[in-house]
Design a protein around this motif. Structure first.
Motif, PDB file in Angstrom:
ATOM      1  N   ARG A  24       0.822  -1.216   0.000  1.00 26.08           N
ATOM      2  CA  ARG A  24       0.000   0.000   0.000  1.00 26.08           C
ATOM      3  C   ARG A  24       0.856   1.267   0.000  1.00 26.08           C
ATOM      4  O   ARG A  24       0.423   2.331  -0.453  1.00 26.08           O
ATOM      5  CB  ARG A  24      -0.890  -0.033   1.245  1.00 26.08           C
ATOM      6  CG  ARG A  24      -1.702   1.196   1.452  1.00 26.08           C
ATOM      7  CD  ARG A  24      -2.562   1.048   2.689  1.00 26.08           C
ATOM      8  NE  ARG A  24      -3.116   2.339   3.029  1.00 26.08           N
ATOM      9  CZ  ARG A  24      -3.465   2.703   4.230  1.00 26.08           C
ATOM     10  NH1 ARG A  24      -3.362   1.857   5.226  1.00 26.08           N
ATOM     11  NH2 ARG A  24      -3.949   3.892   4.454  1.00 26.08           N
ATOM     12  N   ASP A  27       3.155   0.819  -3.901  1.00 28.71           N
ATOM     13  CA  ASP A  27       2.498   0.485  -5.165  1.00 28.71           C
ATOM     14  C   ASP A  27       1.765   1.720  -5.684  1.00 28.71           C
ATOM     15  O   ASP A  27       0.880   2.253  -5.016  1.00 28.71           O
ATOM     16  CB  ASP A  27       1.512  -0.663  -4.942  1.00 28.71           C
ATOM     17  CG  ASP A  27       0.861  -1.153  -6.215  1.00 28.71           C
ATOM     18  OD1 ASP A  27       0.871  -0.422  -7.233  1.00 28.71           O
ATOM     19  OD2 ASP A  27       0.320  -2.268  -6.201  1.00 28.71           O
ATOM     20  N   HIS A  30      -1.930   2.641  -5.278  1.00 27.74           N
ATOM     21  CA  HIS A  30      -2.470   3.182  -4.028  1.00 27.74           C
ATOM     22  C   HIS A  30      -2.080   4.641  -3.812  1.00 27.74           C
ATOM     23  O   HIS A  30      -2.256   5.174  -2.713  1.00 27.74           O
ATOM     24  CB  HIS A  30      -1.967   2.350  -2.841  1.00 27.74           C
ATOM     25  CG  HIS A  30      -2.435   0.941  -2.874  1.00 27.74           C
ATOM     26  ND1 HIS A  30      -3.661   0.556  -2.381  1.00 27.74           N
ATOM     27  CD2 HIS A  30      -1.847  -0.179  -3.358  1.00 27.74           C
ATOM     28  CE1 HIS A  30      -3.804  -0.748  -2.558  1.00 27.74           C
ATOM     29  NE2 HIS A  30      -2.725  -1.222  -3.151  1.00 27.74           N
ATOM     30  N   GLU A  33      -4.109   7.120  -1.833  1.00 29.95           N
ATOM     31  CA  GLU A  33      -4.187   6.970  -0.377  1.00 29.95           C
ATOM     32  C   GLU A  33      -3.016   7.641   0.340  1.00 29.95           C
ATOM     33  O   GLU A  33      -3.068   7.837   1.553  1.00 29.95           O
ATOM     34  CB  GLU A  33      -4.182   5.481  -0.002  1.00 29.95           C
ATOM     35  CG  GLU A  33      -5.333   4.696  -0.581  1.00 29.95           C
ATOM     36  CD  GLU A  33      -5.188   3.207  -0.318  1.00 29.95           C
ATOM     37  OE1 GLU A  33      -4.573   2.832   0.700  1.00 29.95           O
ATOM     38  OE2 GLU A  33      -5.670   2.421  -1.138  1.00 29.95           O
ATOM     39  N   TRP A  34      -1.967   7.977  -0.384  1.00 30.18           N
ATOM     40  CA  TRP A  34      -0.755   8.483   0.249  1.00 30.18           C
ATOM     41  C   TRP A  34      -0.925   9.857   0.886  1.00 30.18           C
ATOM     42  O   TRP A  34      -0.159  10.219   1.785  1.00 30.18           O
ATOM     43  CB  TRP A  34       0.397   8.516  -0.742  1.00 30.18           C
ATOM     44  CG  TRP A  34       0.775   7.165  -1.283  1.00 30.18           C
ATOM     45  CD1 TRP A  34       0.437   5.947  -0.759  1.00 30.18           C
ATOM     46  CD2 TRP A  34       1.542   6.891  -2.440  1.00 30.18           C
ATOM     47  NE1 TRP A  34       0.949   4.935  -1.522  1.00 30.18           N
ATOM     48  CE2 TRP A  34       1.634   5.483  -2.572  1.00 30.18           C
ATOM     49  CE3 TRP A  34       2.156   7.690  -3.393  1.00 30.18           C
ATOM     50  CZ2 TRP A  34       2.336   4.876  -3.608  1.00 30.18           C
ATOM     51  CZ3 TRP A  34       2.843   7.074  -4.422  1.00 30.18           C
ATOM     52  CH2 TRP A  34       2.941   5.680  -4.517  1.00 30.18           C
ATOM     53  N   ASP A  42      -0.621   5.228   9.594  1.00 27.08           N
ATOM     54  CA  ASP A  42      -0.733   3.851   9.112  1.00 27.08           C
ATOM     55  C   ASP A  42       0.635   3.292   8.737  1.00 27.08           C
ATOM     56  O   ASP A  42       0.955   2.146   9.047  1.00 27.08           O
ATOM     57  CB  ASP A  42      -1.664   3.767   7.899  1.00 27.08           C
ATOM     58  CG  ASP A  42      -3.114   4.006   8.242  1.00 27.08           C
ATOM     59  OD1 ASP A  42      -3.459   4.056   9.441  1.00 27.08           O
ATOM     60  OD2 ASP A  42      -3.917   4.155   7.296  1.00 27.08           O
ATOM     61  N   THR A  46       2.549   0.189  10.559  1.00 24.43           N
ATOM     62  CA  THR A  46       2.969  -0.979   9.780  1.00 24.43           C
ATOM     63  C   THR A  46       4.448  -1.265   9.972  1.00 24.43           C
ATOM     64  O   THR A  46       4.853  -2.408  10.203  1.00 24.43           O
ATOM     65  CB  THR A  46       2.655  -0.769   8.285  1.00 24.43           C
ATOM     66  OG1 THR A  46       1.253  -0.543   8.133  1.00 24.43           O
ATOM     67  CG2 THR A  46       3.076  -1.958   7.451  1.00 24.43           C
TER      68      THR A  46
END
Length: 56
Positions: A24, A27, A30, A33-34, A42, A46
């Motif tokens: 995530r 890639d 995604h 979403e950054w 997040d 992780t």
């Protein structure tokens, strides 16, 4: 030389697991979403989880 399920040289499951867990964050699919407000938290969660797991 044969490659593992992630397209990586076989060195056990850890490299593949790390690659999949962080997908995530690297890639381009995604990328949308950054920039979300929770993205940094997040990512840090992780990384923390992965580092604790790799040290175990």
């Amino acid at each position: 030389m044969s490659r593992g399920p992630c397209g990586l040289r076989p060195r056990g499951r850890r490299p593949c697991a790390v690659f999949q867990a962080t997908g995530r964050f690297h890639d381009p699919a995604h990328a949308g979403e950054w920039d979300t407000p929770e993205a940094d938290a997040d990512f840090e969660a992780t990384v923390d989880l992965l580092l604790r797991g790799l040290r175990a």
